[in-house]
Each structure stands twice: as structure tokens, then as C-alpha cells.
Design an enzyme around this catalytic site. Structure first.
Site, PDB file in Angstrom:
ATOM      1  N   TYR A 429     -14.252   4.944   8.995  1.00 25.76           N
ATOM      2  CA  TYR A 429     -13.051   4.133   9.283  1.00 25.76           C
ATOM      3  C   TYR A 429     -12.217   3.949   8.011  1.00 25.76           C
ATOM      4  O   TYR A 429     -11.007   4.207   8.000  1.00 25.76           O
ATOM      5  CB  TYR A 429     -13.481   2.776   9.850  1.00 25.76           C
ATOM      6  CG  TYR A 429     -12.324   1.876  10.240  1.00 25.76           C
ATOM      7  CD1 TYR A 429     -11.698   2.010  11.471  1.00 25.76           C
ATOM      8  CD2 TYR A 429     -11.861   0.886   9.370  1.00 25.76           C
ATOM      9  CE1 TYR A 429     -10.638   1.197  11.843  1.00 25.76           C
ATOM     10  CE2 TYR A 429     -10.800   0.066   9.719  1.00 25.76           C
ATOM     11  CZ  TYR A 429     -10.190   0.218  10.964  1.00 25.76           C
ATOM     12  OH  TYR A 429      -9.137  -0.592  11.311  1.00 25.76           O
ATOM     13  N   LYS A 433      -8.464   5.421   7.376  1.00 29.63           N
ATOM     14  CA  LYS A 433      -7.299   4.541   7.172  1.00 29.63           C
ATOM     15  C   LYS A 433      -6.637   4.823   5.811  1.00 29.63           C
ATOM     16  O   LYS A 433      -5.412   4.734   5.683  1.00 29.63           O
ATOM     17  CB  LYS A 433      -7.710   3.071   7.278  1.00 29.63           C
ATOM     18  CG  LYS A 433      -8.103   2.660   8.704  1.00 29.63           C
ATOM     19  CD  LYS A 433      -6.956   2.843   9.690  1.00 29.63           C
ATOM     20  CE  LYS A 433      -7.308   2.360  11.091  1.00 29.63           C
ATOM     21  NZ  LYS A 433      -6.196   2.511  12.049  1.00 29.63           N
TER      22      LYS A 433
HETATM   23  P1  NAD Z   1      -8.279  -2.682  20.102  1.00 33.30           P
HETATM   24  O1  NAD Z   1      -9.603  -1.974  20.182  1.00 33.30           O
HETATM   25  O2  NAD Z   1      -8.205  -4.068  20.546  1.00 33.30           O
HETATM   26  O3  NAD Z   1      -7.169  -1.837  20.887  1.00 33.30           O
HETATM   27  C1  NAD Z   1      -7.017  -0.463  20.677  1.00 33.30           C
HETATM   28  C2  NAD Z   1      -6.364   0.167  21.875  1.00 33.30           C
HETATM   29  O4  NAD Z   1      -6.223   1.543  21.598  1.00 33.30           O
HETATM   30  C3  NAD Z   1      -7.160   0.051  23.155  1.00 33.30           C
HETATM   31  O5  NAD Z   1      -6.331  -0.367  24.204  1.00 33.30           O
HETATM   32  C4  NAD Z   1      -7.689   1.436  23.386  1.00 33.30           C
HETATM   33  O6  NAD Z   1      -7.823   1.755  24.768  1.00 33.30           O
HETATM   34  C5  NAD Z   1      -6.633   2.288  22.725  1.00 33.30           C
HETATM   35  N1  NAD Z   1      -7.160   3.584  22.292  1.00 33.30           N
HETATM   36  C6  NAD Z   1      -8.336   3.842  21.715  1.00 33.30           C
HETATM   37  N2  NAD Z   1      -8.465   5.150  21.504  1.00 33.30           N
HETATM   38  C7  NAD Z   1      -7.353   5.744  21.966  1.00 33.30           C
HETATM   39  C8  NAD Z   1      -6.916   7.083  22.044  1.00 33.30           C
HETATM   40  N3  NAD Z   1      -7.684   8.097  21.632  1.00 33.30           N
HETATM   41  N4  NAD Z   1      -5.717   7.311  22.567  1.00 33.30           N
HETATM   42  C9  NAD Z   1      -4.956   6.314  23.016  1.00 33.30           C
HETATM   43  N5  NAD Z   1      -5.316   5.025  22.983  1.00 33.30           N
HETATM   44  C10 NAD Z   1      -6.535   4.752  22.463  1.00 33.30           C
HETATM   45  O7  NAD Z   1      -7.835  -2.519  18.602  1.00 33.30           O
HETATM   46  P2  NAD Z   1      -6.833  -3.394  17.735  1.00 33.30           P
HETATM   47  O8  NAD Z   1      -7.587  -4.399  16.991  1.00 33.30           O
HETATM   48  O9  NAD Z   1      -5.698  -3.808  18.550  1.00 33.30           O
HETATM   49  O10 NAD Z   1      -6.431  -2.298  16.669  1.00 33.30           O
HETATM   50  C11 NAD Z   1      -5.274  -1.572  16.761  1.00 33.30           C
HETATM   51  C12 NAD Z   1      -5.100  -0.813  15.477  1.00 33.30           C
HETATM   52  O11 NAD Z   1      -5.146  -1.733  14.399  1.00 33.30           O
HETATM   53  C13 NAD Z   1      -6.185   0.192  15.197  1.00 33.30           C
HETATM   54  O12 NAD Z   1      -5.648   1.335  14.580  1.00 33.30           O
HETATM   55  C14 NAD Z   1      -7.087  -0.530  14.226  1.00 33.30           C
HETATM   56  O13 NAD Z   1      -7.818   0.333  13.414  1.00 33.30           O
HETATM   57  C15 NAD Z   1      -6.079  -1.313  13.443  1.00 33.30           C
HETATM   58  N6  NAD Z   1      -6.619  -2.492  12.764  1.00 33.30           N
HETATM   59  C16 NAD Z   1      -7.283  -3.442  13.430  1.00 33.30           C
HETATM   60  C17 NAD Z   1      -7.791  -4.537  12.717  1.00 33.30           C
HETATM   61  C18 NAD Z   1      -8.531  -5.640  13.403  1.00 33.30           C
HETATM   62  O14 NAD Z   1      -9.117  -6.460  12.719  1.00 33.30           O
HETATM   63  N7  NAD Z   1      -8.518  -5.738  14.708  1.00 33.30           N
HETATM   64  C19 NAD Z   1      -7.612  -4.618  11.359  1.00 33.30           C
HETATM   65  C20 NAD Z   1      -6.930  -3.606  10.704  1.00 33.30           C
HETATM   66  C21 NAD Z   1      -6.451  -2.542  11.422  1.00 33.30           C
END
Ligand code: NAD
Length: 523
Positions: A429, A433
Site C-alpha cells: 500500500y 501510494k
Molecule cells: P473505501 O474502501 O471505503 O471505498 C473504496 C471504494 O472503492 C469502494 O466503494 C470500492 O467498491 C471501490 N473500489 C475498490 N476497488 C475498486 C476497483 N478496482 N475499481 C473500482 N472501484 C473500486 O475506501 P476509502 O477510505 O473511501 O478510500 C478511498 C481512497 O482513499 C483509497 O484510494 C484509499 O487508499 C485512500 N485513502 C484512504 C484513507 C483512509 O484512512 N480511509 C487514508 C488515506 C488514503
């Protein structure tokens, strides 16, 4: 001599009318006195011809098209005795009506405030130049427009855009301030009582929009205002008003630099520059969490939004939420790691809305394992979605944007691109990123000269389903001690950033990694 006919018709309301009247008297005296040389009579006649001809000529030449409101009124009463006949005075309002209508049109005015009495036909002429949602507010100490409102409504459909506020002007003005009104044009009759106070109130309380226009009528008082030895109180009051306005720096801020900072870039105030009206956006991973919040934010700012998610049902729920708020949206299923899926969703968006301006590449997954145990499968899966999928989206959207010379790409990276979050183990991960950031920097610099900006947002730990996995859930308390803000981020903490990066307000920003992490990367 036919020219003399004009004289009787001229109301000596203007300085020129008065000059003509005085010249006419002088000419009569000259003609009755044989001692006056013929040459003097000749020059008097010449001066009189010029003075007499001016106002009617201006009227005739400036009002080839009669004011529709008056024509409307005549049509309305055809064959029937009108309730209120158009005044003879109204005819002299043609020119003024046309001039003010021109002002309204040139200023692009929507809100006009009238202080003091104006002829109904002049007000109607101004109303006709307003857009459909424009409005004239007239302060009146008694009902006017020359007619009662019911009768006035017979004259012009534009009467609906005029609201007459009957009562003491000071009270009306206070009421307008209380409801936060701002006007594009404020019209003040200098000859009415308390004009100076009304003027000061308007300016002190910003009833006139910053770059609005103030129009003052009756400022010359038939020329008396600039004559010596005047004791008439009304004239002195008008003279005072003229001086107050003339020396008011708020009217003409000559000493201030009036540049884009002062007026707003492209005459847009900063909040308007964040608006995304008419823009087409998509958000991957928009079915929940951060992506859902991004989709709402972009839609609230005015964009049409396509919700893209691996799970169509989740995308549909969010699209439905947006349409409930009046935002145009569609739901599309796609696995962003598959090139054919990515191309399909972009084709679908272009087929639906013609293009794409804002690409929000947000879908991402997180898996945890100690580095020595990380399987190739976990590595590939993570990279396929987080980096390969994001690259495919950037490339497909970028091709459309480069062609149109405009686009905003906003990738979701992570604070994990800056620090190594712990104690969880997430090599794949973190590396993916960090790759998102480098990809963003590369595209951001490669494409900016062709109008495409590429930036990324790096959230800290956000309270979404992603961190509610069995592996991560127990760590929340531990993380809190690492966050200067003392709490996890909410998805709403990220919304303004995505709107900013999607808007023209951030046009000079590219290749940037915007960290929103409550200070966590600094400890
Ligand atoms: P989440 O898991 O709540 O939502 C992610 C969504 O992406 C889901 O609806 C899932 O169905 C969809 N998804 C997954 N794989 C996919 C694919 N191959 N094609 C299309 N859609 C797909 O995640 P989140 O927390 O909302 O995270 C969103 C983004 O933010 C991600 O890139 C994550 O790495 C990043 N992020 C999250 C956090 C955190 O703490 N939640 C922190 C930093 C970065």
C-alpha cells in the site's frame, strides 16, 4: 418661423431649456427695440436656434423605438378609454428611459434600487432591460408609478419585476440592509428630502454592490446649483449632495489600485471561482467513503458527476443521493484495473455529457502483511488497483482533456506516501501510494502546458469502511496518539480540497501532493 413652435413645447426643466427661454425673452426685447443692431439680433437668433433644437433633437434621435411599455399601454387601451392616460410628461421621459435602460443593459444589472420619485414610464423602461430574475425596488413615501399597482400591471408584464416599498425611505433602507440586499444600480433623486442621508446610508451599509453604479438625478437644479448667490434651501441641499458624492472616495477610488485582486479574477469573487457549474466530473470508488464525499462536494459545487465503482449497486445509491439534491449524476460499474472497463466508462460519460473536465481517481484498496510475508498476489492486487488502475484512468481521461486543452485530474494518494504509518504493516500500500505521488508529479509537469493539471490529495487516517477491517480496527486508539489533531479525519474534512483542485482557483497548482492529515505527518 417654424422653429419657434418648439419653444412653447419645451418645459424649461433642463439648463438648456432655461437658456432657450431666456434667449427667447432677450430676442423679443431685441425685436421690439429699433436701437438693437441687426447683427446682435442675428446672433441671438442663431444661439436660440441651437438651444431650442437640442433637447427635442436628442429626444427624437435617441428614441426611434418607443418604449415597449408605453406602446403596450396604448395597445392595451385601444378602442377603450384608458384608466390612466400616458402622460404628456411621459413623452419627455423617453430619452431618460432609454438612457437608463442602456445603463441597466451595460452594467448587466439585476438589482436596482430607486430612492425618490421617478416617472413610471422611466421605471418600466429600466425594468424592460432587466433579465427575467432582475428586480427593481422603489422606495416611495406614498404609492406611485403614477397608478395603483393593479392599474400599473395593465401597462407592462415587467411591472411584476418592480416592487414599490411604501413608507419612510430611511425605514425601507434599513429593512433592505437587514435582509442583506445589494444593488447593481442605485438611483437617487437629488431633489428629494434627505437625499444626503439616504446616499450616506446606502454607501455606509454597502447597499450598492462594490462595482455597482450610482445614478443621481436632478443634480443641476436648472443650473442654479452652480450659480453664485443662491439661498434657496433646496438648491443648497442638492449642491451639498453633489459635493459629498464628488469627494467620496468610495465612489471613485482613484488612489487605489483596481486590479484583479481588487475586483476578483475575471470579475469573480473568490467563492464563485470555486464553482464548477457546467463541468463534467467522475469519481472512481465513488460508491462509499471518501469517493462518495468527493462526489457530493463536486456536485454541490455545480458539476455533473459520474459515480464509478466496482460495485454498481453502491454507485447507484450515491447517484440517487445526488439526484435527490438536484445534481445530475450517473452510476457506472468498472474495475479500474481493467483497461477495457476504464475506456468503457469514459466513453459512457462522453456519450452522456459530451466530455470530461474533472477526473477524480480515488478507488484504492489496502491490505496488511509484514513485508517478509507479503505475497506477490497481495502486491499485484494492491498495485493493480492503486497504481495501474489510477494510471489507466489518468491516461484515458488525460487524452480527452489534452484534446480539449483543459482538465483537472485529482488522484487520491495517502499520507502513507509521506510517512510509514505504523504499527500496521502495509508495504504494498505504502509503495503504491508513493507511486501515485510520483505519477501525479510526472503527469502534472508533462501536461500543464496543454491545460491539464494533475494533483493528488493525501488523506491521513480517515474514518471510512477501509479502516474498519479486522486488521486495522484495533489500532484506532494507538493512531490517535500520533495525530496532533487528536482525532481521525472525517470524509467531510477532505471535500473542500477536491473542489479547490477541481476549480480554476487552483489553476497554477500542478503535481502537488496536498496532505490533509491533522498534522500526523509532522510528528
Ligand atoms: P473505501 O474502501 O471505503 O471505498 C473504496 C471504494 O472503492 C469502494 O466503494 C470500492 O467498491 C471501490 N473500489 C475498490 N476497488 C475498486 C476497483 N478496482 N475499481 C473500482 N472501484 C473500486 O475506501 P476509502 O477510505 O473511501 O478510500 C478511498 C481512497 O482513499 C483509497 O484510494 C484509499 O487508499 C485512500 N485513502 C484512504 C484513507 C483512509 O484512512 N480511509 C487514508 C488515506 C488514503
Amino acid at each position: 418661423m417654424s422653429r419657434w413652435v418648439y419653444i412653447d413645447e419645451i418645459t424649461p426643466e433642463t439648463p438648456m431649456g432655461l437658456i432657450a427661454e431666456n434667449l427667447r425673452k432677450a430676442r423679443e426685447i431685441a425685436h421690439g427695440d429699433s436701437r438693437v443692431p441687426e447683427q446682435l439680433k442675428h446672433y441671438l437668433q442663431k444661439a436660440l436656434d441651437i438651444a431650442v433644437g437640442l433637447d427635442p433633437y436628442l429626444d427624437a434621435m435617441s428614441t426611434a423605438k418607443k418604449i415597449a411599455s408605453l406602446e403596450g399601454c396604448q395597445l392595451k387601451v385601444a378602442g377603450v378609454e384608458p384608466k390612466v392616460k400616458p402622460h404628456k410628461e411621459c413623452a419627455s421621459g423617453y430619452l431618460k428611459g432609454q438612457v437608463l435602460r442602456l445603463f441597466v443593459h451595460m452594467v448587466g444589472a439585476k438589482r436596482i434600487l430607486l430612492i425618490g420619485r421617478l416617472k413610471g414610464c422611466v421605471i418600466l423602461a429600466m425594468a424592460e432591460a432587466l433579465p427575467v430574475d432582475g428586480r427593481i425596488t422603489a422606495c416611495a413615501t406614498e404609492p406611485y408609478l403614477g397608478v395603483k399597482s393593479q392599474e400599473a400591471s395593465d401597462y407592462s408584464s415587467h411591472v411584476k419585476q418592480i416592487s414599490v416599498k411604501v413608507g419612510p425611505t430611511a425605514a425601507t433602507l434599513e429593512e433592505l440592509v437587514a435582509v442583506g440586499e445589494h444593488f447593481d444600480i442605485v438611483f437617487i433623486d437629488a431633489a428629494q428630502r434627505n437625499a444626503v442621508n439616504d446616499y450616506n446610508f446606502v454607501m455606509d451599509n454597502h447597499l450598492l454592490r462594490m462595482d455597482g453604479v450610482i445614478c443621481v438625478e436632478n443634480t443641476l437644479m436648472k443650473g442654479q446649483v452652480y450659480l453664485e448667490n443662491i439661498s434657496d434651501e433646496n438648491v443648497l441641499a442638492v449642491r451639498k449632495l453633489n459635493n459629498v458624492i464628488n469627494s467620496d472616495p468610495r465612489v471613485e477610488q482613484k488612489e487605489l489600485v483596481k486590479d484583479d485582486v481588487f475586483w476578483g479574477y475575471n470579475r469573480c469573487h473568490i467563492l464563485d471561482r470555486l464553482r464548477l457549474d457546467g463541468k463534467v466530473a467522475y469519481v472512481t470508488g465513488g460508491g462509499q467513503g471518501i469517493g462518495r464525499a468527493f462526489a457530493h462536494a463536486l456536485g454541490e459545487a455545480g458539476a455533473k458527476v459520474a459515480i464509478v465503482d466496482l460495485v454498481l449497486a453502491k454507485a447507484e445509491v450515491v447517484a440517487e443521493e445526488l439526484s435527490l439534491k438536484g445534481i445530475k449524476s450517473i452510476a457506472l460499474a468498472a474495475d479500474v484495473s481493467k483497461p477495457e472497463d476504464v475506456q468503457r466508462i469514459l466513453d459512457a460519460i462522453v456519450a452522456r455529457w459530451g466530455t470530461v473536465h474533472i477526473a477524480c481517481n480515488n478507488a484504492g484498496i489496502n491490505m496488511n502483511s509484514a513485508s517478509e510475508d507479503t505475497s506477490l498476489e497481495e502486491w499485484d492486487k494492491t498495485f493493480n488497483v492503486n497504481l495501474r488502475g489510477l494510471f489507466l484512468c489518468c491516461q484515458a481521461a488525460g487524452r480527452i482533456m489534452l484534446k480539449q486543452g483543459y482538465g483537472k485530474i485529482i488522484n487520491t494518494a495517502s499520507m502513507a506516501s509521506l510517512i510509514v504509518p505504523h504499527p500496521q504493516k502495509q508495504l504494498a500500500y505504502n509503495a503504491s501510494k508513493a507511486g501515485v505521488v510520483k505519477l501525479t508529479q510526472t503527469l502534472g509537469t508533462e501536461w500543464i502546458d496543454r491545460g491539464v493539471r494533475v494533483n493528488c490529495i493525501s488523506p491521513g487516517i480517515v474514518d471510512t469502511p477501509l479502516i474498519h477491517s479486522e486488521d486495522l480496527k484495533p489500532l484506532v486508539q494507538r493512531w490517535l496518539t500520533d495525530i496532533p489533531a487528536g482525532k481521525l479525519a472525517q470524509v467531510t474534512d477532505l471535500q473542500a480540497a477536491v473542489v479547490y483542485l477541481a476549480s480554476e482557483a487552483s489553476d497554477y497548482m500542478t503535481g502537488h501532493n496536498l496532505a490533509i492529515e491533522g498534522g500526523q505527518s509532522l510528528w
